[in-house]
Design an enzyme around this catalytic site. Structure first.
Site, PDB file in Angstrom:
ATOM      1  N   HIS A  69      -0.035  13.630  -1.500  1.00 57.45           N
ATOM      2  CA  HIS A  69      -0.661  12.999  -2.659  1.00 57.45           C
ATOM      3  C   HIS A  69      -1.744  13.873  -3.271  1.00 57.45           C
ATOM      4  O   HIS A  69      -2.429  14.614  -2.581  1.00 57.45           O
ATOM      5  CB  HIS A  69      -1.229  11.632  -2.265  1.00 57.45           C
ATOM      6  CG  HIS A  69      -0.156  10.595  -2.148  1.00 57.45           C
ATOM      7  ND1 HIS A  69      -0.215   9.531  -1.290  1.00 57.45           N
ATOM      8  CD2 HIS A  69       1.027  10.485  -2.807  1.00 57.45           C
ATOM      9  CE1 HIS A  69       0.886   8.805  -1.419  1.00 57.45           C
ATOM     10  NE2 HIS A  69       1.662   9.369  -2.329  1.00 57.45           N
ATOM     11  N   HIS A  90       7.934  11.187  -8.609  1.00 56.13           N
ATOM     12  CA  HIS A  90       6.884  11.219  -7.581  1.00 56.13           C
ATOM     13  C   HIS A  90       7.499  11.346  -6.185  1.00 56.13           C
ATOM     14  O   HIS A  90       7.102  12.214  -5.389  1.00 56.13           O
ATOM     15  CB  HIS A  90       6.028   9.947  -7.681  1.00 56.13           C
ATOM     16  CG  HIS A  90       5.021   9.798  -6.584  1.00 56.13           C
ATOM     17  ND1 HIS A  90       3.687  10.102  -6.753  1.00 56.13           N
ATOM     18  CD2 HIS A  90       5.145   9.389  -5.288  1.00 56.13           C
ATOM     19  CE1 HIS A  90       3.046   9.891  -5.608  1.00 56.13           C
ATOM     20  NE2 HIS A  90       3.906   9.452  -4.703  1.00 56.13           N
ATOM     21  N   GLU A  91       8.464  10.491  -5.884  1.00 59.77           N
ATOM     22  CA  GLU A  91       9.019  10.483  -4.521  1.00 59.77           C
ATOM     23  C   GLU A  91       9.784  11.772  -4.216  1.00 59.77           C
ATOM     24  O   GLU A  91       9.802  12.232  -3.072  1.00 59.77           O
ATOM     25  CB  GLU A  91       9.908   9.255  -4.301  1.00 59.77           C
ATOM     26  CG  GLU A  91       9.203   7.901  -4.493  1.00 59.77           C
ATOM     27  CD  GLU A  91       7.965   7.698  -3.621  1.00 59.77           C
ATOM     28  OE1 GLU A  91       7.796   8.425  -2.625  1.00 59.77           O
ATOM     29  OE2 GLU A  91       7.154   6.808  -3.962  1.00 59.77           O
ATOM     30  N   CYS A 151       2.736   4.219  -4.150  1.00 58.18           N
ATOM     31  CA  CYS A 151       3.720   4.798  -3.242  1.00 58.18           C
ATOM     32  C   CYS A 151       3.374   4.402  -1.815  1.00 58.18           C
ATOM     33  O   CYS A 151       2.203   4.269  -1.457  1.00 58.18           O
ATOM     34  CB  CYS A 151       3.654   6.315  -3.392  1.00 58.18           C
ATOM     35  SG  CYS A 151       4.556   7.239  -2.145  1.00 58.18           S
ATOM     36  N   HIS A 174       7.543  14.245  -2.709  1.00 52.73           N
ATOM     37  CA  HIS A 174       7.398  14.142  -1.246  1.00 52.73           C
ATOM     38  C   HIS A 174       8.590  14.774  -0.538  1.00 52.73           C
ATOM     39  O   HIS A 174       8.439  15.463   0.471  1.00 52.73           O
ATOM     40  CB  HIS A 174       7.299  12.677  -0.807  1.00 52.73           C
ATOM     41  CG  HIS A 174       6.019  12.008  -1.190  1.00 52.73           C
ATOM     42  ND1 HIS A 174       4.783  12.587  -1.011  1.00 52.73           N
ATOM     43  CD2 HIS A 174       5.780  10.780  -1.734  1.00 52.73           C
ATOM     44  CE1 HIS A 174       3.843  11.743  -1.432  1.00 52.73           C
ATOM     45  NE2 HIS A 174       4.421  10.645  -1.881  1.00 52.73           N
TER      46      HIS A 174
HETATM   47 ZN   LIG Z   1       3.635   9.162  -2.774  1.00 51.20          ZN
END
Ligand SMILES: [Zn+2]
Ligand SMILES: [Zn+2]
Length: 301
Positions: free
Chosen positions: A261, A251-252, A80, A255
């Site tokens: 992380h 995953h994104e 990422c 955020h």
């Molecule tokens: Zn990330």
């Protein structure tokens, strides 16, 4: 983009030989927040060593400051684009909860930190500085840029279904619903697939390397590198560099919700994911992090 790091194997501070590829490695360390340089020289100095040690400790490697095999291998894995260290705070540092309350103020860093993980009381999830989140929102809208099907070669309906699933993973554990709307301009969360520099100062880098990035709340920008061979289903893709879109999307979105992380390799919020790797299940570490910010979905048990 990081294959040249191989030539730096066993490089360390104080060596006489100048490292031709070291400026590239310094750019890498700077990109992910480990330090910042005014210029990228080929000198392996104290600052370089300190940045490598911090990287090594974040990834559970021996913090020797030497670019050993495991460190180089870890650095070359696709990942990422979001930084591991934000404003000098290494969110990934392994920390043990030392408070009996579920939240405590970390005076040294001035940010509210998460509570106990299961069992040993070790938690790995992290937040952005000052723990931003979407305030008082039960519904967030998202839109997928109209060019995405052409750029990815994935049909619009399949992209819609994939992102619906990815958002649903998080909606199952926190009290937020997500819904796709057609208007990119009006959406809270805006999904694009872009090549290279795309207007936010965080350029993408071609095949593998950085795969995507999601911005912290309440920004809503959710970007994927258009150069990747994005796969709906890696098992039916013949490409060695195929990247599982849903895994990266989950995953994104973490955020987008405010998670940083995690140092835990099995967590969705771990920075790296290999080509053809699939990671679709939120780990309890991911879930606890999200629930620290938003509370639990009443239907989650
Ligand atoms: Zn990330
Ligand atoms: Zn971007």
């Amino acid at each position: 983009p990081w294959d040249d790091f191989r030539s730096l194997l066993d490089a360390h501070k104080g060596q006489i030989k100048r490292c031709e590829k070291l400026p590239q490695l310094k750019r890498y360390l700077q990109e992910f927040g480990y330090t910042s340089w005014e210029e990228f020289t080929p000198d392996f100095d104290n600052q370089t060593e300190a940045a490598i040690k911090l990287y090594q400790s974040n990834f559970g490697l021996n913090a020797t400051g030497t670019l050993d095999e495991r460190t180089i291998t870890q650095m070359m894995k696709p990942r990422c684009g979001a930084a591991d260290v934000v404003d000098g705070i290494s969110a990934m540092a392994r920390r043990r909860s030392n408070s009996s309350s579920s939240r405590f103020l970390d005076g040294a860093r001035g940010t509210v930190r998460g509570g106990r993980g299961p069992g040993l009381g070790v938690r790995h999830y992290s937040f952005f500085p000052n723990s931003p989140k979407w305030e008082s929102r039960q519904l967030l809208t998202y839109a997928i840029d109209a060019s995405a099907p052409a750029v990815t070669g994935i049909a619009a309906a399949d992209l819609s279904a994939l992102f619906a699933d990815a958002f649903a993973s998080w909606a199952a554990v926190v009290p937020i619903n997500f819904t796709e709307i057609p208007s990119f301009a009006l959406a809270d969360i805006r999904i694009i697939f872009a090549h290279g520099e795309h207007g936010d100062g965080r350029p993408f880098d071609g095949i593998l390397g950085v795969l995507g990035h999601g911005f912290s709340p309440e920004d809503g920008r959710l970007h994927f590198d258009a150069a990747e061979t994005w796969a709906l289903d890696v098992s039916s893709s013949s490409s060695r560099s195929a990247v599982d879109l849903k895994s990266v999307a989950i995953h994104e979105i973490g955020h987008i919700l405010g998670l940083g992380h995690s140092a835990l390799e099995s967590a969705v919020m771990y920075p790296n994911i290999g080509a053809r790797e699939v990671k679709l299940e939120l780990h309890s570490d991911d879930i606890e992090g999200a629930q620290m910010l938003y509370g639990a979905n009443p239907n989650y048990d």
